[in-house]
Structures are given as C-alpha cells and as structure tokens.
Design a protein around this motif. Structure first.
Motif, PDB file in Angstrom:
ATOM      1  N   PRO A 218       0.842  -1.207   0.000  1.00  0.00           N
ATOM      2  CA  PRO A 218       0.000   0.000   0.000  1.00  0.00           C
ATOM      3  C   PRO A 218       0.876   1.255   0.000  1.00  0.00           C
ATOM      4  CG  PRO A 218      -0.107  -1.100   2.136  1.00  0.00           C
ATOM      5  CD  PRO A 218       0.711  -1.970   1.227  1.00  0.00           C
ATOM      6  N   THR A 219       0.399   2.258  -0.688  1.00  0.00           N
ATOM      7  CA  THR A 219       1.130   3.522  -0.706  1.00  0.00           C
ATOM      8  C   THR A 219       0.798   4.289   0.564  1.00  0.00           C
ATOM      9  OG1 THR A 219      -0.664   4.562  -1.930  1.00  0.00           O
ATOM     10  CG2 THR A 219       1.165   3.692  -3.222  1.00  0.00           C
ATOM     11  N   PRO A 220       1.808   4.874   1.175  1.00  0.00           N
ATOM     12  CA  PRO A 220       1.520   5.629   2.397  1.00  0.00           C
ATOM     13  C   PRO A 220       0.722   6.879   2.058  1.00  0.00           C
ATOM     14  CG  PRO A 220       3.821   5.869   1.785  1.00  0.00           C
ATOM     15  CD  PRO A 220       3.206   4.884   0.818  1.00  0.00           C
ATOM     16  N   GLU A 221      -0.154   7.242   2.972  1.00  0.00           N
ATOM     17  CA  GLU A 221      -0.926   8.460   2.772  1.00  0.00           C
ATOM     18  C   GLU A 221      -0.015   9.654   3.009  1.00  0.00           C
ATOM     19  OE1 GLU A 221      -4.814   8.949   4.455  1.00  0.00           O
ATOM     20  OE2 GLU A 221      -4.970   6.785   4.751  1.00  0.00           O
ATOM     21  N   ILE A 222      -0.042  10.591   2.091  1.00  0.00           N
ATOM     22  CA  ILE A 222       0.764  11.800   2.232  1.00  0.00           C
ATOM     23  C   ILE A 222      -0.187  12.954   2.508  1.00  0.00           C
ATOM     24  CG2 ILE A 222       2.336  13.386   1.075  1.00  0.00           C
ATOM     25  CD1 ILE A 222       3.272  10.980  -0.599  1.00  0.00           C
ATOM     26  N   PHE A 223       0.000  13.552   3.663  1.00  0.00           N
ATOM     27  CA  PHE A 223      -0.863  14.652   4.069  1.00  0.00           C
ATOM     28  C   PHE A 223      -0.167  15.965   3.741  1.00  0.00           C
ATOM     29  CE2 PHE A 223      -1.974  11.115   6.869  1.00  0.00           C
ATOM     30  CZ  PHE A 223      -3.330  11.043   6.637  1.00  0.00           C
ATOM     31  N   PRO A 224      -0.913  16.949   3.243  1.00  0.00           N
ATOM     32  CA  PRO A 224      -0.293  18.255   2.973  1.00  0.00           C
ATOM     33  C   PRO A 224       0.156  18.903   4.275  1.00  0.00           C
ATOM     34  CG  PRO A 224      -2.666  18.361   2.695  1.00  0.00           C
ATOM     35  CD  PRO A 224      -2.316  16.920   2.969  1.00  0.00           C
ATOM     36  N   PRO A 225       1.125  19.807   4.199  1.00  0.00           N
ATOM     37  CA  PRO A 225       1.579  20.464   5.427  1.00  0.00           C
ATOM     38  C   PRO A 225       0.439  21.235   6.078  1.00  0.00           C
ATOM     39  CG  PRO A 225       2.725  21.333   3.485  1.00  0.00           C
ATOM     40  CD  PRO A 225       1.790  20.265   3.022  1.00  0.00           C
ATOM     41  N   ASP A 226       0.491  21.299   7.377  1.00  0.00           N
ATOM     42  CA  ASP A 226      -0.515  22.023   8.144  1.00  0.00           C
ATOM     43  C   ASP A 226      -0.327  23.524   7.922  1.00  0.00           C
ATOM     44  OD1 ASP A 226      -2.385  22.912   9.937  1.00  0.00           O
ATOM     45  OD2 ASP A 226      -1.429  22.054  11.700  1.00  0.00           O
ATOM     46  N   PRO A 227      -1.353  24.208   7.387  1.00  0.00           N
ATOM     47  CA  PRO A 227      -1.206  25.636   7.107  1.00  0.00           C
ATOM     48  C   PRO A 227      -1.280  26.526   8.355  1.00  0.00           C
ATOM     49  CG  PRO A 227      -3.404  24.930   6.515  1.00  0.00           C
ATOM     50  CD  PRO A 227      -2.644  23.701   6.952  1.00  0.00           C
ATOM     51  N   SER A 228      -1.690  25.977   9.473  1.00  0.00           N
ATOM     52  CA  SER A 228      -1.811  26.807  10.677  1.00  0.00           C
ATOM     53  C   SER A 228      -0.416  27.172  11.179  1.00  0.00           C
ATOM     54  CB  SER A 228      -2.593  26.074  11.759  1.00  0.00           C
ATOM     55  OG  SER A 228      -1.896  24.916  12.155  1.00  0.00           O
TER      56      SER A 228
END
Length: 92
Positions: free
Chosen positions: A77-87
């Motif tokens: 499975p491909t790891p989930e890549i989360f966008p950087p936190d904009p806060s």
C-alpha cells in the motif's frame, strides 16, 4: 432465518464490503486469513469426529494459504501523504 432473509443479509454484507475501502487490501487479506485460521480451529476442536476435524483444518489451511499468497502478490500500500498544516506553528 429463512432463505430470503439469508439472501438479503448476504446481499447487504456484500454491498457493505464493496463500499468499505479504508483498510488496504493486503492487510485485509492477512487479517481475514488469521480470522479463518482461528475460527476454524476453535470450531473444529469441538467436533468429536477426528477425520472431519482434519478435513476442516486442511480446507481452512488451504484457504489461509490462498489468502496470504493473494496478499503477498499485491503491491504494498502507498503511504498516505498529508499536505503540510497551514496553521502557524506554536514553537517556542
């Protein structure tokens, strides 16, 4: 349960299984294999007929092997890549 009720239950379970994709397939296959192995051993150990017990365990072992091989043959499975936190960070 009557046959129509069982058919409806089976149809509902199949529909639900098709809609649930959160668990990656290789993991689902390995977990299913483990569950089959555990449940078949629990059930077969309660049978008084040793030949029937061996038949069931052999069939379960074959199914478990097929499930595990199917999992191994799939790409990881491909790891989930989360966008950087904009806060803004609160580093001090």
């Amino acid at each position: 349960m009557s046959a129509p009720e069982l058919d409806n239950l089976a149809d509902s379970i199949t529909a639900l299984a098709g809609a649930r994709n959160r668990i990656p397939l290789p993991i689902l296959l390995r977990e299913t294999a483990l569950n089959v192995l555990i449940l078949s051993r629990i059930a077969s150990n309660r049978l008084p007929d040793k030949l029937r017990k061996e038949d069931i365990e052999t069939a379960a072992d074959h199914l478990v092997t097929q499930l595990r091989h199917a999992a191994w043959e799939l790409p990881p499975p491909t790891p989930e890549i989360f966008p950087p936190d904009p806060s803004p960070s609160h580093e001090t």
